[in-house]
Scaffold this active site. Sequence first.
Site, PDB file in Angstrom:
ATOM      1  N   ALA A  38       0.822  -1.206   0.000  1.00 37.99           N
ATOM      2  CA  ALA A  38       0.000   0.000   0.000  1.00 37.99           C
ATOM      3  C   ALA A  38       0.858   1.259   0.000  1.00 37.99           C
ATOM      4  O   ALA A  38       1.970   1.280   0.543  1.00 37.99           O
ATOM      5  CB  ALA A  38      -0.924   0.001   1.221  1.00 37.99           C
ATOM      6  N   LYS A 123      -6.217   2.177  10.252  1.00 40.82           N
ATOM      7  CA  LYS A 123      -7.587   2.614  10.501  1.00 40.82           C
ATOM      8  C   LYS A 123      -8.368   2.595   9.181  1.00 40.82           C
ATOM      9  O   LYS A 123      -7.764   2.681   8.112  1.00 40.82           O
ATOM     10  CB  LYS A 123      -7.590   4.011  11.133  1.00 40.82           C
ATOM     11  CG  LYS A 123      -6.928   5.099  10.258  1.00 40.82           C
ATOM     12  CD  LYS A 123      -7.835   5.581   9.140  1.00 40.82           C
ATOM     13  CE  LYS A 123      -7.077   6.276   8.061  1.00 40.82           C
ATOM     14  NZ  LYS A 123      -7.801   6.327   6.797  1.00 40.82           N
TER      15      LYS A 123
END
Length: 425
Positions: A38, A123
């Site tokens: 990512a 998150k």
Amino acid sequence: MPFVDWLTSFAELGEWMAGRKEVVKKDNALRFGILGAANITPTALTLPARSHAEVLVVAVAARDKKKAEAYAKRYGIPIVHDSYDALINDPSIDCIYNPLPNGLHYHWTLKALKAGKHVLLEKPSVSNAEEARSLFHHPVLQGPNAPILVEASHYRFHPAWSLLLSLFNRENVEYVNAHAAIPAGIFPGDDIRFNYPLAGGTLMDVGHYTLSALRSVYGTEPVAVTSATPRLINQPFDQRCDQAMVATYMFPNSGTGKISADLGARGGYWFPWLTGNWPNLKDSVQVVSVTLKEQMEDVGEEGVIKGTRRQIKLWNFMLPHMWHRIDIVTTTTYRDASGKTVKEEKSTENKKAYKWPEGSGGDIKGEDWWSTYRYQLEEFVNKVKGREGSGVWVDGEESIRQMECTDRTYEKAGMLLRPTSEALE
């Protein structure tokens, strides 16, 4: 250059400007494996790990192995696994960083925990409250030797956030406004952030920070979501996803709060007929504003009453390591017996905190160049090692309550909750 790549480049530039070198790693350093390649990972883990003597990033796996290999080559990661399962089951790895799309958090985090790995979880922790309760109450997390799991609400670990919270008594909070926006054009409509099956939506992205900040300031849960107004991603993209969300809440002390989160902010300039679709740059600084209840005092001069009200505002609360400022505006109003204002005074004080105060002692560490992610990594390692550290943490109950409030907000907005994983236990 995409926004996330810009953030990574900024972080790398910061490392160079600070003149830092990789520290000598300790023999008992925690060995991290990364799920996916990512874009947030360099900022959130790989670069901060360079300055931590007890952290080694040793492995990565991605659906596209070539992407994982390129990532490993760029950041000096020695092992590229063929699959997520292979990485999780690598006995040489102590910890897993999970920055996968939201909808994959539950499944792969639980697998990692069952394999005995500590998990630093991006998150929002999971897709909805049902998943949160299942994950954080799972038997694998019970017992004295259970692995460590934390949701990476990184801004909370920075000294600036703790300083903000130290400036008021929560019972005196009257109103809070938490705002975060990204200018239009940075995230296209087909971005993974707007993929409903993967638990997309702005409330699940920057909206997480605004809602988390609002709840943190009050230190309790709202008794009601009084309004929630989404702006859906434009057609033909997934209409189940919000591109922006504005919501208001009421808290037990009768205080109120508002969040505004936008991943496609436009307009806000003069001549809206011309500028209405322009990316909004002027409102892109994230801010949390706290207004306290007016405190009344009889000054003993012919019935004159002095009222003191404070507004405390933290600028750039999500990325305070880049720059931040806390403004404390105090307004003092003198009123006569009839309630008429006879005099008003206003003063402003500014504060900042890039590191913990001198004399904090114990296991508390920090440098003024540490990012929120570096402070977060410090506390993650402290928790795994059984050290007290700064005491800042995001526990499982906090993550559950965050997702419960997120679900209530989507319900008030008349939107579907994010879908539950088929792997739910």
